[in-house]
Structure formats: C-alpha cells, structure tokens
Scaffold this motif. Structure first.
Motif, PDB file in Angstrom:
ATOM      1  N   ALA A  47      21.632 -10.755  -2.506  1.00 36.54           N
ATOM      2  CA  ALA A  47      21.347  -9.420  -3.016  1.00 36.54           C
ATOM      3  C   ALA A  47      21.061  -9.457  -4.515  1.00 36.54           C
ATOM      4  CB  ALA A  47      22.515  -8.485  -2.716  1.00 36.54           C
ATOM      5  N   VAL A  48      21.824 -10.259  -5.262  1.00 36.16           N
ATOM      6  CA  VAL A  48      21.588 -10.387  -6.707  1.00 36.16           C
ATOM      7  C   VAL A  48      20.206 -10.977  -6.964  1.00 36.16           C
ATOM      8  CG1 VAL A  48      22.319 -11.589  -8.799  1.00 36.16           C
ATOM      9  CG2 VAL A  48      24.010 -10.468  -7.352  1.00 36.16           C
ATOM     10  N   HIS A  49      19.806 -11.968  -6.170  1.00 31.84           N
ATOM     11  CA  HIS A  49      18.475 -12.553  -6.337  1.00 31.84           C
ATOM     12  C   HIS A  49      17.383 -11.499  -6.173  1.00 31.84           C
ATOM     13  CE1 HIS A  49      19.700 -17.008  -5.389  1.00 31.84           C
ATOM     14  NE2 HIS A  49      20.084 -16.603  -6.588  1.00 31.84           N
ATOM     15  N   ARG A  50      17.495 -10.664  -5.155  1.00 31.89           N
ATOM     16  CA  ARG A  50      16.492  -9.626  -4.927  1.00 31.89           C
ATOM     17  C   ARG A  50      16.520  -8.566  -6.039  1.00 31.89           C
ATOM     18  NH1 ARG A  50      16.929 -11.917  -0.122  1.00 31.89           N
ATOM     19  NH2 ARG A  50      15.254 -11.614   1.441  1.00 31.89           N
ATOM     20  N   TRP A  51      17.715  -8.250  -6.506  1.00 33.68           N
ATOM     21  CA  TRP A  51      17.855  -7.301  -7.611  1.00 33.68           C
ATOM     22  C   TRP A  51      17.143  -7.815  -8.860  1.00 33.68           C
ATOM     23  CZ3 TRP A  51      21.514  -8.227 -11.831  1.00 33.68           C
ATOM     24  CH2 TRP A  51      21.691  -7.131 -12.683  1.00 33.68           C
ATOM     25  N   ALA A  52      17.383  -9.066  -9.213  1.00 32.55           N
ATOM     26  CA  ALA A  52      16.756  -9.642 -10.402  1.00 32.55           C
ATOM     27  C   ALA A  52      15.248  -9.749 -10.219  1.00 32.55           C
ATOM     28  CB  ALA A  52      17.364 -11.007 -10.698  1.00 32.55           C
ATOM     29  N   ALA A  53      14.814 -10.147  -9.033  1.00 32.56           N
ATOM     30  CA  ALA A  53      13.379 -10.267  -8.779  1.00 32.56           C
ATOM     31  C   ALA A  53      12.688  -8.915  -8.925  1.00 32.56           C
ATOM     32  CB  ALA A  53      13.136 -10.832  -7.381  1.00 32.56           C
ATOM     33  N   ARG A  54      13.331  -7.850  -8.490  1.00 30.79           N
ATOM     34  CA  ARG A  54      12.724  -6.533  -8.631  1.00 30.79           C
ATOM     35  C   ARG A  54      12.706  -6.093 -10.095  1.00 30.79           C
ATOM     36  NH1 ARG A  54      14.628  -0.629  -6.294  1.00 30.79           N
ATOM     37  NH2 ARG A  54      12.791   0.466  -7.096  1.00 30.79           N
ATOM     38  N   MET A  55      13.785  -6.340 -10.843  1.00 29.01           N
ATOM     39  CA  MET A  55      13.813  -5.979 -12.257  1.00 29.01           C
ATOM     40  C   MET A  55      12.627  -6.602 -12.990  1.00 29.01           C
ATOM     41  SD  MET A  55      16.457  -3.970 -12.819  1.00 29.01           S
ATOM     42  CE  MET A  55      16.050  -3.953 -14.541  1.00 29.01           C
ATOM     43  N   VAL A  56      12.392  -7.893 -12.709  1.00 27.74           N
ATOM     44  CA  VAL A  56      11.327  -8.624 -13.397  1.00 27.74           C
ATOM     45  C   VAL A  56       9.971  -8.287 -12.801  1.00 27.74           C
ATOM     46  CG1 VAL A  56      10.409 -10.938 -13.854  1.00 27.74           C
ATOM     47  CG2 VAL A  56      12.862 -10.487 -14.110  1.00 27.74           C
ATOM     48  N   GLY A  57       9.862  -8.330 -11.478  1.00 30.93           N
ATOM     49  CA  GLY A  57       8.569  -8.132 -10.826  1.00 30.93           C
ATOM     50  C   GLY A  57       7.981  -6.765 -11.046  1.00 30.93           C
ATOM     51  N   GLU A  58       8.835  -5.738 -11.175  1.00 33.42           N
ATOM     52  CA  GLU A  58       8.354  -4.373 -11.387  1.00 33.42           C
ATOM     53  C   GLU A  58       8.492  -3.927 -12.844  1.00 33.42           C
ATOM     54  OE1 GLU A  58       9.979  -1.621  -8.526  1.00 33.42           O
ATOM     55  OE2 GLU A  58       9.884  -3.107  -6.915  1.00 33.42           O
ATOM     56  N   SER A  59       8.906  -4.832 -13.732  1.00 36.74           N
ATOM     57  CA  SER A  59       9.060  -4.527 -15.164  1.00 36.74           C
ATOM     58  C   SER A  59       9.877  -3.258 -15.373  1.00 36.74           C
ATOM     59  CB  SER A  59       7.684  -4.386 -15.845  1.00 36.74           C
ATOM     60  OG  SER A  59       6.932  -5.570 -15.719  1.00 36.74           O
ATOM     61  N   THR A  61      12.563  -0.852 -16.802  1.00 33.97           N
ATOM     62  CA  THR A  61      13.212  -0.758 -18.111  1.00 33.97           C
ATOM     63  C   THR A  61      14.563  -0.067 -18.060  1.00 33.97           C
ATOM     64  OG1 THR A  61      11.979   1.282 -18.565  1.00 33.97           O
ATOM     65  CG2 THR A  61      11.010  -0.795 -19.342  1.00 33.97           C
ATOM     66  N   GLU A  62      14.994   0.360 -16.882  1.00 33.99           N
ATOM     67  CA  GLU A  62      16.314   0.943 -16.685  1.00 33.99           C
ATOM     68  C   GLU A  62      17.005   0.197 -15.554  1.00 33.99           C
ATOM     69  OE1 GLU A  62      17.739   3.212 -18.515  1.00 33.99           O
ATOM     70  OE2 GLU A  62      15.977   3.606 -19.770  1.00 33.99           O
ATOM     71  N   PRO A  63      18.327   0.064 -15.614  1.00 34.42           N
ATOM     72  CA  PRO A  63      19.024  -0.678 -14.551  1.00 34.42           C
ATOM     73  C   PRO A  63      18.961   0.047 -13.216  1.00 34.42           C
ATOM     74  CG  PRO A  63      20.592   0.382 -16.025  1.00 34.42           C
ATOM     75  CD  PRO A  63      19.240   0.557 -16.659  1.00 34.42           C
ATOM     76  N   ILE A  64      18.978  -0.735 -12.157  1.00 34.45           N
ATOM     77  CA  ILE A  64      19.033  -0.212 -10.795  1.00 34.45           C
ATOM     78  C   ILE A  64      20.213  -0.852 -10.083  1.00 34.45           C
ATOM     79  CG2 ILE A  64      16.557   0.230 -10.618  1.00 34.45           C
ATOM     80  CD1 ILE A  64      16.354  -2.438  -9.061  1.00 34.45           C
ATOM     81  N   GLY A  65      20.616  -0.277  -8.960  1.00 38.88           N
ATOM     82  CA  GLY A  65      21.722  -0.834  -8.202  1.00 38.88           C
ATOM     83  C   GLY A  65      21.324  -2.098  -7.456  1.00 38.88           C
ATOM     84  N   ILE A  66      22.305  -2.958  -7.240  1.00 43.24           N
ATOM     85  CA  ILE A  66      22.069  -4.156  -6.440  1.00 43.24           C
ATOM     86  C   ILE A  66      21.881  -3.727  -4.988  1.00 43.24           C
ATOM     87  CG2 ILE A  66      23.088  -6.333  -5.631  1.00 43.24           C
ATOM     88  CD1 ILE A  66      24.487  -6.542  -8.319  1.00 43.24           C
ATOM     89  N   PRO A  67      20.840  -4.209  -4.306  1.00 39.49           N
ATOM     90  CA  PRO A  67      20.567  -3.740  -2.950  1.00 39.49           C
ATOM     91  C   PRO A  67      21.645  -4.159  -1.960  1.00 39.49           C
ATOM     92  CG  PRO A  67      19.180  -5.619  -3.474  1.00 39.49           C
ATOM     93  CD  PRO A  67      19.874  -5.222  -4.746  1.00 39.49           C
ATOM     94  N   THR A  68      21.701  -3.422  -0.866  1.00 41.02           N
ATOM     95  CA  THR A  68      22.624  -3.744   0.215  1.00 41.02           C
ATOM     96  C   THR A  68      22.028  -4.844   1.075  1.00 41.02           C
ATOM     97  OG1 THR A  68      23.425  -1.469   0.232  1.00 41.02           O
ATOM     98  CG2 THR A  68      23.872  -2.804   2.188  1.00 41.02           C
TER      99      THR A  68
END
Length: 255
Positions: A47-59, A61-68
């Motif tokens: 889940a952390v991997h997908r969270w980080a990939a989305r933060m970077v891949g979608e640029s 600028t605000e934090p989002i929740g870690i996916p389920t």
C-alpha cells in the motif's frame, strides 16, 4: 548517495521481500514486528508503494491517505505486491528532475526524497520479511548475518535519514528533561553522528567531537538495523549511560 544506486536497491529489496514472504508463508509471524504476520507486512508495504507512486506519478502537492489493500490472499496478494513494487520503481525512474510534489522531510528535490525514502522503507521491511524465515519466536535470535547484505554506503545513508530526518523534526519523541548527548559511531565506514537530546527535537551533527553521555558503536549495517529497532541494541557496543540507549529503543518508533 546517488539516486541511481538507491533505485537499484529499491528494485532489489522489493523483489527480495516478495521472495522471503513467499518462502515464509503469509501466516508466519514477523519477529522484528511482533504484532504482524507476513500478510500484514506485505499489505502495508504494498500500500505504501502505491501511495508513493501516486504522489510522484500525479505530482500531488497535498498529502493523500495510504490506499486500502485488496481482499486478496495467497499468491494473488503477492502478485499485487509485486505489481505495485514494479509500478513504484518505474514511476520513480521516469520522474523528471524538476518534479514538484508533496514531501515530508527536507531533501534536494521531491524526486530525490521519494527515491531515498522508498528505498529505506523497502529495505527495512525486506529485513522484516527475512526475519519471518527464522523460528518466529524473538528478534533476539537474529543478527545482520541472517539478512541479505546491506551496502555500507546505503546503510550510512539510512542512519543519517533516521537521525537527521525523522528525528530532526517536531514529531520525534526521543527527548530528555535535561540536555544529554548520544554518539553513534560506525566501526567500519568512518561515519560518526552526535545527537544532542533535550526537551525539544533532537539535533544531530556529523561530528565526533566533544564529550558525550553515551556512545553506540558497531558496523554500519548493524547500526542501521538496531536504530530502526530490527536488531537488539545489545548487538552494538555501548559505553557510558546505557539509559540513553534504552530511551532510544522505547521512544524512537516511526509511525
């Protein structure tokens, strides 16, 4: 440490984590994280991997929740983990140097931050997965020799990220009522850090100068694992006031 080397380590350790998880079995206990089974470890890291990939891949600028994590189990859960790990490595590799997105610690750039953070996130949890290959009774039975090797430069970078990054901010709980000083010394790489403790956030310097109340010393890979609470502190040499070492063990966990 060069980002290309960190990316290579992230790629390797994610694969090793999946391999160890498959060998141990998803129901196996994780001695380095006693409250977890391997299933919990795989779902958390995936889940952390997908969270980080989305933060970077979608640029973002605000934090989002870690996916389920999905309801999958067995081989399907491991396949989900491997897919997310490959996505993270691909996304970080393709990210532009000028990427702008949210981060939570100082870094030369957002891209550099996420590569470094995910490399160490994955390395620590790879160690957790490998610990599940033991008898499952206690982390005290493990030593650095029981885990896949850590590159010395990578381990030193991880110690520095922990001391100067995570424990350089307001959220650090490693505090003392009176000013105390802890030294962290590698016995093989030459790196030394001095941590100034008080009732405020710790302040760490790259120096071996000045008196200290306590010193922890050992090979850099052992320091990396012990400071991340993946090896017992008695795996290190400790001189001076051992209560400071115990304070670290009790209060340094990263949420």
């Amino acid at each position: 440490m060069d980002t290309s080397d960190l990316l290579a380590t992230l790629d390797r350790d994610g694969q090793l984590l999946a391999e160890a998880a498959a060998r141990a079995g998803l129901d196996a206990s994780v001695p380095t994280c006693p409250e977890w089974r391997v299933r919990d470890l795989v779902t958390h890291t995936g889940a952390v991997h997908r969270w980080a990939a989305r933060m970077v891949g979608e640029s973002l600028t605000e934090p989002i929740g870690i996916p389920t994590a999905p309801e999958a189990d067995g081989p399907e859960l491991l396949a989900w983990f491997r897919e997310g790990h490959r996505l993270l490595v691909k996304t970080l590799t393709a990210a532009e140097p000028g990427l702008q997105c949210w981060t939570f610690m100082p870094a030369p750039s957002p891209r550099a931050f996420w590569i470094r953070r995910q490399a160490h996130e994955t390395a620590v949890h790879r160690v957790d997965a490998e610990s599940a290959l033991g008898d499952g009774s206690s982390s005290a039975g493990f030593s650095s020799a029981g885990f896949s090797a850590l590159d010395a430069e990578f381990a030193a970078d991880g110690v520095e990220e922990l001391l100067m990054g995570f424990h350089g901010g307001e959220r650090s709980r490693v505090r003392t009522d009176t000013s105390r000083t802890l030294r962290v010394r590698t016995t093989d790489s030459g790196a030394v850090w001095t941590v100034h403790l008080s009732d405020g956030p710790p302040r760490t310097e790259r120096t071996a100068e000045g008196p200290v109340d306590c010193e922890l010393a050992g090979p850099v890979s052992d320091l990396y694992l012990a400071l991340w609470n993946r090896l017992p502190l008695d795996a290190l040499g400790c001189t001076g006031d051992a209560s400071l070492a115990r304070l670290w063990r009790e209060r340094s966990a990263i949420g």
